[in-house]
Every structure is written in C-alpha cells, then in structure tokens.
Design a protein around this motif. Sequence first.
Motif, PDB file in Angstrom:
ATOM      1  N   ARG A  84      -7.503  -7.504   1.288  1.00 54.10           N
ATOM      2  CA  ARG A  84      -6.506  -6.428   1.299  1.00 54.10           C
ATOM      3  C   ARG A  84      -5.939  -6.271   2.722  1.00 54.10           C
ATOM      4  NH1 ARG A  84     -10.867  -4.626  -1.578  1.00 54.10           N
ATOM      5  NH2 ARG A  84     -10.460  -4.313  -3.792  1.00 54.10           N
ATOM      6  N   ARG A  85      -4.677  -5.925   2.760  1.00 54.30           N
ATOM      7  CA  ARG A  85      -4.037  -5.624   4.048  1.00 54.30           C
ATOM      8  C   ARG A  85      -3.437  -4.234   3.919  1.00 54.30           C
ATOM      9  NH1 ARG A  85      -1.650 -11.557   3.626  1.00 54.30           N
ATOM     10  NH2 ARG A  85      -2.389 -11.088   1.556  1.00 54.30           N
ATOM     11  N   ILE A  86      -3.919  -3.337   4.734  1.00 43.80           N
ATOM     12  CA  ILE A  86      -3.438  -1.942   4.645  1.00 43.80           C
ATOM     13  C   ILE A  86      -2.933  -1.492   6.012  1.00 43.80           C
ATOM     14  CG2 ILE A  86      -4.074   0.459   4.156  1.00 43.80           C
ATOM     15  CD1 ILE A  86      -6.177  -0.599   2.224  1.00 43.80           C
ATOM     16  N   LEU A  87      -1.707  -0.983   6.019  1.00 48.77           N
ATOM     17  CA  LEU A  87      -1.110  -0.472   7.255  1.00 48.77           C
ATOM     18  C   LEU A  87      -1.101   1.051   7.206  1.00 48.77           C
ATOM     19  CD1 LEU A  87       0.550  -0.737   9.892  1.00 48.77           C
ATOM     20  CD2 LEU A  87       2.594  -1.016   8.474  1.00 48.77           C
ATOM     21  N   LEU A  88      -1.856   1.663   8.121  1.00 52.19           N
ATOM     22  CA  LEU A  88      -1.856   3.128   8.214  1.00 52.19           C
ATOM     23  C   LEU A  88      -0.712   3.561   9.113  1.00 52.19           C
ATOM     24  CD1 LEU A  88      -5.631   3.968   8.932  1.00 52.19           C
ATOM     25  CD2 LEU A  88      -4.440   4.053   6.742  1.00 52.19           C
ATOM     26  N   MET A  89       0.176   4.419   8.600  1.00 51.01           N
ATOM     27  CA  MET A  89       1.267   4.952   9.424  1.00 51.01           C
ATOM     28  C   MET A  89       1.253   6.470   9.339  1.00 51.01           C
ATOM     29  SD  MET A  89       2.609   2.500  11.049  1.00 51.01           S
ATOM     30  CE  MET A  89       3.683   3.580  11.931  1.00 51.01           C
ATOM     31  N   VAL A  90       0.061   7.029   9.596  1.00 52.78           N
ATOM     32  CA  VAL A  90      -0.073   8.491   9.566  1.00 52.78           C
ATOM     33  C   VAL A  90      -0.080   9.018  10.998  1.00 52.78           C
ATOM     34  CG1 VAL A  90      -1.292   8.464   7.358  1.00 52.78           C
ATOM     35  CG2 VAL A  90      -2.610   8.422   9.480  1.00 52.78           C
ATOM     36  N   GLN A  91      -0.012  10.311  11.117  1.00 53.06           N
ATOM     37  CA  GLN A  91      -0.017  10.949  12.441  1.00 53.06           C
ATOM     38  C   GLN A  91      -1.262  10.504  13.221  1.00 53.06           C
ATOM     39  OE1 GLN A  91      -0.611  15.258  12.503  1.00 53.06           O
ATOM     40  NE2 GLN A  91       1.448  15.387  13.336  1.00 53.06           N
ATOM     41  N   ALA A  92      -1.081  10.207  14.505  1.00 55.18           N
ATOM     42  CA  ALA A  92      -2.227   9.772  15.312  1.00 55.18           C
ATOM     43  C   ALA A  92      -3.238  10.909  15.448  1.00 55.18           C
ATOM     44  CB  ALA A  92      -1.732   9.334  16.685  1.00 55.18           C
TER      45      ALA A  92
END
Length: 469
Positions: free
Chosen positions: A69-77
Amino acid sequence: MRKADIGVVGLGVMGHNLALNFERNGYWVALYNRTAEKTRKVLADAGPERRLIGTFSLEELCANLERPRRILLMVQAGQAVDDMITSLRPFLQSGDVLIDGGNSYFQDTERRHEALKDTGILYVGMGISGGEEGALWGPSLMPGGSVEAWKILAPMLQKIAAKAEDGEPCVDYIGPRGAGHYVKMVHNGIEYADMQLIAETYDLLRHALGLSAPQLAEIFAEWNQGELQSYLIQITAEVLRKIDEETAQPLVDVILDEAQQKGTGKWTSQNALDIGAAVPTISAAVDMRILSALKQERLQASRVLSGPIRTFQGDSTHLIHLARQALYASKIIAYAQGMGLLRQASQEYEYGLKLDRLAAIWRAGCIIRARLLSNITLAYEHEPDLVNLLLAPAFREALASRHHALREVIKIGIELGVPMMGMSTALAYYDAYRSARLPANLIQAQRDYFGAHTYRRLDREGIFHTQWT
Ligand code: NBP
C-alpha cells in the motif's frame, strides 16, 4: 474490483490537488478525508469516469489499495499526523509505504521514523512545495526516510513532479529519517528571506520615488525577464498590478500590513542557532514579520518616534538600476546562508545531503523556483564540497560587480528611514564572511576580563588568561 495505486488521506487544498495530479498521470487514487463531505465533494467536482475511489473509513481505504500500500498523508502538521498514523496502523502490513507530505517539523519525522522502524512499515517524510497550483500541475518534492520506499515511489513521484527546463523531474531522494522535512523547512526559510528582500525593494522604491503599485508592477515585470527571473518576482508584478474592484485602488494598497507565519521560517532560524549556522537574513525576515504584526504599537510609535525627514534627490532611473542589482546580490547572499545551513545540518544529522540535487529539484514547481537555482546547481555540481556558495566563481563575480549597489541602496534606505533589515543583514553577512579579521578578539578579551573564559593568541599556541586589573 479495481484497487488503487495510492491513497490520499486529507483532502484539503494540497491533498485534493495532489490526488487529481496522480489521477491525471494515470494512477488510480483512493480518497479519504476526516470529514466525509469533502470526499464526496472532490468526487462530485471531478465528475464520473475518473480513476478515483471514495472511501469513508481508514479500513475501507486500506482494503482498496494495491499491495504494498502507498498512502500519502496530507493532514495538518502536528498531532493530526500522529493520530492518523495510530489509526492507520491496524490496517497496514509490513512493506506498506506511509508518506507524510505535510509541513511536519523534522524532529517529529525523526521520532515517527524511529517508532515505525521495527514494524516493517516504510515511512517517508516528504517536503512538498508549490502551493495549490503546484500540487495539481507539478510540485517540487523532497522525499526522505526509507530508501526502500523511495524505490517503490520513484516512478509515481517523478510523473507528478514539476519538470525543470531540461525535462528533469523536480524530485529526488533527499536522505534518511527527517531529511526531507528538514530540507523543506530550509526551503521555506529561504522563501521568507526572498520575500522580505523583494518587499524591502518595493518599499524603498515606493518611498524614494513615490511610484504607484502599477508603476512598480512594470519594474518587477521587466526584472523578471533577466537574472532575477523567478516565481516570486513574477507574482510580485501580478500582485502590484491588481486593482481592488470595490475601491478601484491597487489591491496591495488596501491590504493590512501584518504578515502572518505558520512557523517554518521560525524553525529554520531556531535550528540554525541550535547547530551554529549563521542565517541572519532568514532570521531578519522572521523578525520583520514579527514587527509587522505589532500594527497598533507601530501606529502609536509612528506618532512619537522621530526619523529623517528627507526626500530622495538622486536620479530615479539610476536608483531603479541599483535596486535591481542590490536585490540580486542580497538574494544570492540569502541563498548562500540557506545552503550553508543545509551543509552544516547534513554533517550534524548525517543526512548525506547533495546540495546540487537540492538546488536542481528547486528549479521548478516550488515557490523559490528561480533562474538563480540553475546557477546554484551548476556551482555545486562543479564543486560538491564548496564550503560557501559565495566562493563559487560565478557568484564571487556576481557580487564583486554588485556589492556597491547593495551598499548604495542600503545607504539610501538609511537616509530615508526605510527599514532594510533583510538587505542590511545580507551585506553584513557578506562583509563578515570576507573579513580576515573580525573584532571577536575584543569579545574574547572582554569574556576573559569578566569571566576568566581564556583566549587564544595569534602568535603562539596555547590557552591564555590575563589578570586584566
Ligand atoms: P488544509 O487546511 O486545506 O487541509 C487540512 C486537512 O487536514 C483537511 O483534510 C483536514 O480534514 C485534515 N485534518 C485536520 Br486540519 N486535522 C485532522 C485530524 N486531526 N485528523 C485527520 N485529518 C485532519 O491544509 P493544506 O493546505 O492542504 O495543508 C496540508 C499539509 O500540507 C499541511 O501540513 C501544510 O502545512 C502542508 N503544505 C501546505 C501547502 C500550501 O500551500 N497550502 C504547501 C506545502 C505543504 P477536515 O476536512 O476533516 O478538516
């Protein structure tokens, strides 16, 4: 059922545009957002027949991803990243790749990398620059952390990244652990300095010559055709040209002069102090944002504190010429400080940074993209161990023919009472760095006087202490 090549968690400004970028480049993308409405909106706005799979739980997201799986987290730091990692863990297996693409503090990335190291999950801290447009059409990407993960991700990231003039994708493996986020932090520090130097130039020309915003727009637009060519100069011209529909005034003239900040510039200065690297122009940019935020205090002070009451008497064409030279010179010096910090951090944290590669991946896609970066790339390619960018022959010459202009422009700023903190620190850094002898001898003597801190001598080896009285 078709599974996705990558999952994007967090569909805010950056996440949803990056998801569309992957999709446009032929990848199937699974989407997840804490607030489900946003996921539905992204799907609805994109329309049917797109390679997008909406998911409404992290379990569903993970079940819809190809392995590994490849998951990109783009949530608030910050805490949100830790929370998402904790929530995703039960659904991830050894070999899966987890990427944090937000502006995380590099020490947080180091900590997360350490925590995941024995789980088999491949963790990547990736700096991303380019804002909304870049995320959609091609950002500059700075992935660090797991090398194994880089091998898996490289083809995808190379596809979605911006392409430099020579066609090279603006992405490369940066280094281990928190290296990617470290480099992104310094990128932002340089961005702060660059913006401050441009703002000072605008301020000086406005004060000295009384030029209107549209007139200044023309000057910046012309500068953007030459050595100063860069995204920040280009948008400065566009910003200055913009007229406010309500008041019919230049929009920039009705914008409140309080600069905000999200912390990456401050982190750069703080870290530079921690590891003993001098980045005065980056720090000046942070300081000027802090001072700008004191609007009420400044309004009161403006009524009671005196300054010069003078007008510029010189030739306006000549001043514009000098300002252009001064801006380019100070910009080179600010970049030299940022690159110097990266060099030092590479040793301090054993990141193995390749400065030519960093400059190369900043040539397009990111906010500091500039013609200057091609010259910086060449300088480090030619001499990978260059101790300071100022010493590269091309920059040495550029400054030899421009430092006079920088001095002149700062002098005019001083005479008119226009604050030139960025340019002044840039020049002071240049003068300090080229000084064979600085007054630190006196500081050592003072330290020895009041604290018996000892000193060394020029004429013989050893440690000395003097009874000063
Ligand atoms: P936005 O503010 O547009 O979106 C933030 C996202 O984080 C939303 O999807 C939000 O979900 C999610 N989120 C938050 Br806030 N708290 C969460 C939590 N506790 N758990 C799960 N999700 C949470 O941010 P953005 O501008 O897209 O930035 C995302 C990251 O990228 C940040 O780290 C930012 O610094 C970095 N970055 C931004 C830019 C830029 O130009 N904007 C450039 C480069 C890097 P919700 O919809 O449920 O609230």
